[in-house]
Design a protein around this motif. Structure first.
Motif, PDB file in Angstrom:
ATOM      1  N   GLU A  27      -4.489  14.851 -82.859  1.00  0.00           N
ATOM      2  CA  GLU A  27      -5.542  14.686 -83.865  1.00  0.00           C
ATOM      3  C   GLU A  27      -5.976  13.235 -84.010  1.00  0.00           C
ATOM      4  N   ALA A  28      -5.238  12.310 -83.357  1.00  0.00           N
ATOM      5  CA  ALA A  28      -5.514  10.871 -83.496  1.00  0.00           C
ATOM      6  C   ALA A  28      -5.600  10.489 -84.970  1.00  0.00           C
ATOM      7  N   SER A  29      -4.606  10.929 -85.737  1.00  0.00           N
ATOM      8  CA  SER A  29      -4.604  10.682 -87.180  1.00  0.00           C
ATOM      9  C   SER A  29      -4.246   9.244 -87.541  1.00  0.00           C
ATOM     10  N   PHE A  30      -3.428   8.612 -86.712  1.00  0.00           N
ATOM     11  CA  PHE A  30      -2.946   7.246 -86.939  1.00  0.00           C
ATOM     12  C   PHE A  30      -2.357   7.087 -88.348  1.00  0.00           C
ATOM     13  N   LYS A  31      -1.734   8.160 -88.838  1.00  0.00           N
ATOM     14  CA  LYS A  31      -1.185   8.151 -90.191  1.00  0.00           C
ATOM     15  C   LYS A  31      -0.040   7.157 -90.351  1.00  0.00           C
ATOM     16  N   GLY A  32       0.657   6.847 -89.259  1.00  0.00           N
ATOM     17  CA  GLY A  32       1.761   5.897 -89.346  1.00  0.00           C
ATOM     18  C   GLY A  32       1.311   4.507 -89.750  1.00  0.00           C
ATOM     19  N   LEU A  33       0.036   4.182 -89.489  1.00  0.00           N
ATOM     20  CA  LEU A  33      -0.455   2.850 -89.813  1.00  0.00           C
ATOM     21  C   LEU A  33      -0.528   2.614 -91.320  1.00  0.00           C
ATOM     22  N   LYS A  34      -0.485   3.700 -92.091  1.00  0.00           N
ATOM     23  CA  LYS A  34      -0.505   3.575 -93.548  1.00  0.00           C
ATOM     24  C   LYS A  34       0.883   3.261 -94.114  1.00  0.00           C
ATOM     25  N   ASN A  35       1.898   3.356 -93.267  1.00  0.00           N
ATOM     26  CA  ASN A  35       3.270   3.104 -93.682  1.00  0.00           C
ATOM     27  C   ASN A  35       3.533   1.593 -93.678  1.00  0.00           C
ATOM     28  N   PRO A  36       3.843   0.995 -94.825  1.00  0.00           N
ATOM     29  CA  PRO A  36       4.057  -0.468 -94.850  1.00  0.00           C
ATOM     30  C   PRO A  36       5.266  -0.929 -94.042  1.00  0.00           C
ATOM     31  N   ASP A  63       9.005  -2.016 -88.702  1.00  0.00           N
ATOM     32  CA  ASP A  63      10.463  -1.893 -88.723  1.00  0.00           C
ATOM     33  C   ASP A  63      10.905  -0.567 -88.116  1.00  0.00           C
ATOM     34  N   GLU A  64      10.201   0.506 -88.453  1.00  0.00           N
ATOM     35  CA  GLU A  64      10.577   1.829 -87.945  1.00  0.00           C
ATOM     36  C   GLU A  64      10.336   1.931 -86.439  1.00  0.00           C
ATOM     37  N   VAL A  65       9.252   1.328 -85.980  1.00  0.00           N
ATOM     38  CA  VAL A  65       8.953   1.335 -84.548  1.00  0.00           C
ATOM     39  C   VAL A  65      10.029   0.584 -83.774  1.00  0.00           C
ATOM     40  N   LEU A  88       4.397   6.254 -79.576  1.00  0.00           N
ATOM     41  CA  LEU A  88       2.974   6.450 -79.844  1.00  0.00           C
ATOM     42  C   LEU A  88       2.763   7.359 -81.049  1.00  0.00           C
ATOM     43  N   GLU A  89       3.536   8.428 -81.124  1.00  0.00           N
ATOM     44  CA  GLU A  89       3.370   9.383 -82.217  1.00  0.00           C
ATOM     45  C   GLU A  89       3.842   8.822 -83.548  1.00  0.00           C
ATOM     46  N   LEU A  90       4.770   7.880 -83.529  1.00  0.00           N
ATOM     47  CA  LEU A  90       5.212   7.256 -84.775  1.00  0.00           C
ATOM     48  C   LEU A  90       4.052   6.501 -85.432  1.00  0.00           C
ATOM     49  N   TYR A  91       3.190   5.934 -84.609  1.00  0.00           N
ATOM     50  CA  TYR A  91       1.989   5.293 -85.133  1.00  0.00           C
ATOM     51  C   TYR A  91       0.954   6.323 -85.606  1.00  0.00           C
ATOM     52  N   GLY A  92       1.066   7.560 -85.077  1.00  0.00           N
ATOM     53  CA  GLY A  92       0.068   8.586 -85.376  1.00  0.00           C
ATOM     54  C   GLY A  92      -0.923   8.793 -84.255  1.00  0.00           C
TER      55      GLY A  92
END
Length: 299
Positions: free
Chosen positions: A94-103, A107-109, A86-90
């Motif tokens: 803070e519910a930043s969801f910063k991982g969603l910006k990673n193209p 693959d990382e998940v 869950l945290e890998l997605y962000g």
């Protein structure tokens, strides 16, 4: 809990007395947040997750035991250790969801999903109330903690002989007795838009009566951001999109909360597990097809 909590009482015991008991019942939600939230750094759960303690309270041990038993029962499709995914997605405090910006997020998940410790490796010492996690492993009780808080508040209010009680914590609902019209509590079943589709304009599947029981719903729509929602397949870490939403009726809110999540993860095949426990459920898949227990009746 990042949700609206409502408590309704049917009472002949006086307005002031009843309002005071309602106010007191909210303290049980505070208790669950303070002790069992993964977002509270000082909570007992986070002390366990950070390796500061292994010996926990009987209350926390019981919740962990329930979660792990359910994980084993479902062969791991329900997994209370997916904080890292869950945290890998962000999906963090803070519910930043910063991982969603990673193209390369998918693959990382999937890489993390294939290399993480299994819930099966967690060791429980029931006699001493100790929990032993593997290095880096953490537990999340979000799938049952809100329902558990509802049950605590319900048990408190039941001490006072009220004619009716209805507690609704963001869709985790437990009812007792009758409403102000001396009738069973009637609950509208929210109709969520199907995945990647707009709403058909209908807000409800209908209404269902609660007779001294609980109902909870689960769905990917509730916390969806882009490709992400919080109901993941632990085997690959990807959001499950075959199901739109589920409902479960059970004796307690902890049970309905937990099993609404399980039913979403299992889909219609999970109805057989519900039947074994004498729970009732409803599944709406991504096409809008409905599967339900025959006793799950709404109008």
């Amino acid at each position: 809990m990042n949700t609206i909590i409502r408590v309704q009482i049917t009472s002949s015991k006086g307005t002031v007395f009843t309002k005071e008991r309602i106010e007191e019942s909210f303290s049980y939600f505070d208790h669950v947040i303070e002790h069992f939230s993964r977002f509270d750094k000082s909570s007992e759960l986070n002390k366990l997750n950070s390796g500061k303690i292994t010996k926990v309270s009987a209350e926390l041990f019981n919740l962990i035991e329930i979660a792990l038993k359910t994980a084993h029962l479902t062969n791991g499709i329900y997994d209370p250790t997916i904080i890292d995914l869950l945290e890998l997605y962000g999906y963090d405090k803070e519910a930043s969801f910063k991982g969603l910006k990673n193209p390369k997020i998918s693959d990382e998940v999937m890489k993390l999903a294939s290399n993480r410790a299994s819930f099966k490796e967690i060791e429980l010492d029931k006699k001493n109330k100790e929990v032993f996690l593997k290095k880096g492993q953490r537990l999340d009780l979000g799938s049952l903690a809100k329902g558990y808080a509802v049950d605590l508040a319900y048990d408190f209010l039941m001490k006072f002989g009220f004619d009716g009680i209805l507690i609704n914590a963001g869709g985790d609902i437990r009812a007792f007795g009758v409403n102000q019209f001396d009738l069973p509590w009637s609950i509208a079943l929210y109709k969520a838009p199907l995945p990647n589709q707009v709403s058909d304009g209908s807000e409800s599947w209908g209404k269902i009566e609660l007779l001294n029981e609980s109902i909870s719903g689960s769905g990917g729509w509730a916390r969806r951001v882009g490709i992400f929602h919080h109901l993941l397949n632990p085997s690959n870490g990807l959001p499950l999109n075959e199901i739109s939403q589920t409902y479960v009726k059970a004796p307690t809110a902890l049970e309905s909360d937990l099993w609404a999540t399980v039913l979403f993860l299992l889909g219609k095949e999970g109805l057989a597990l519900l039947q074994q426990r004498q729970y009732q459920g409803m599944v709406v898949d991504h096409t809008g097809a409905i599967y339900k227990s025959k006793e799950f009746i709404y109008h």
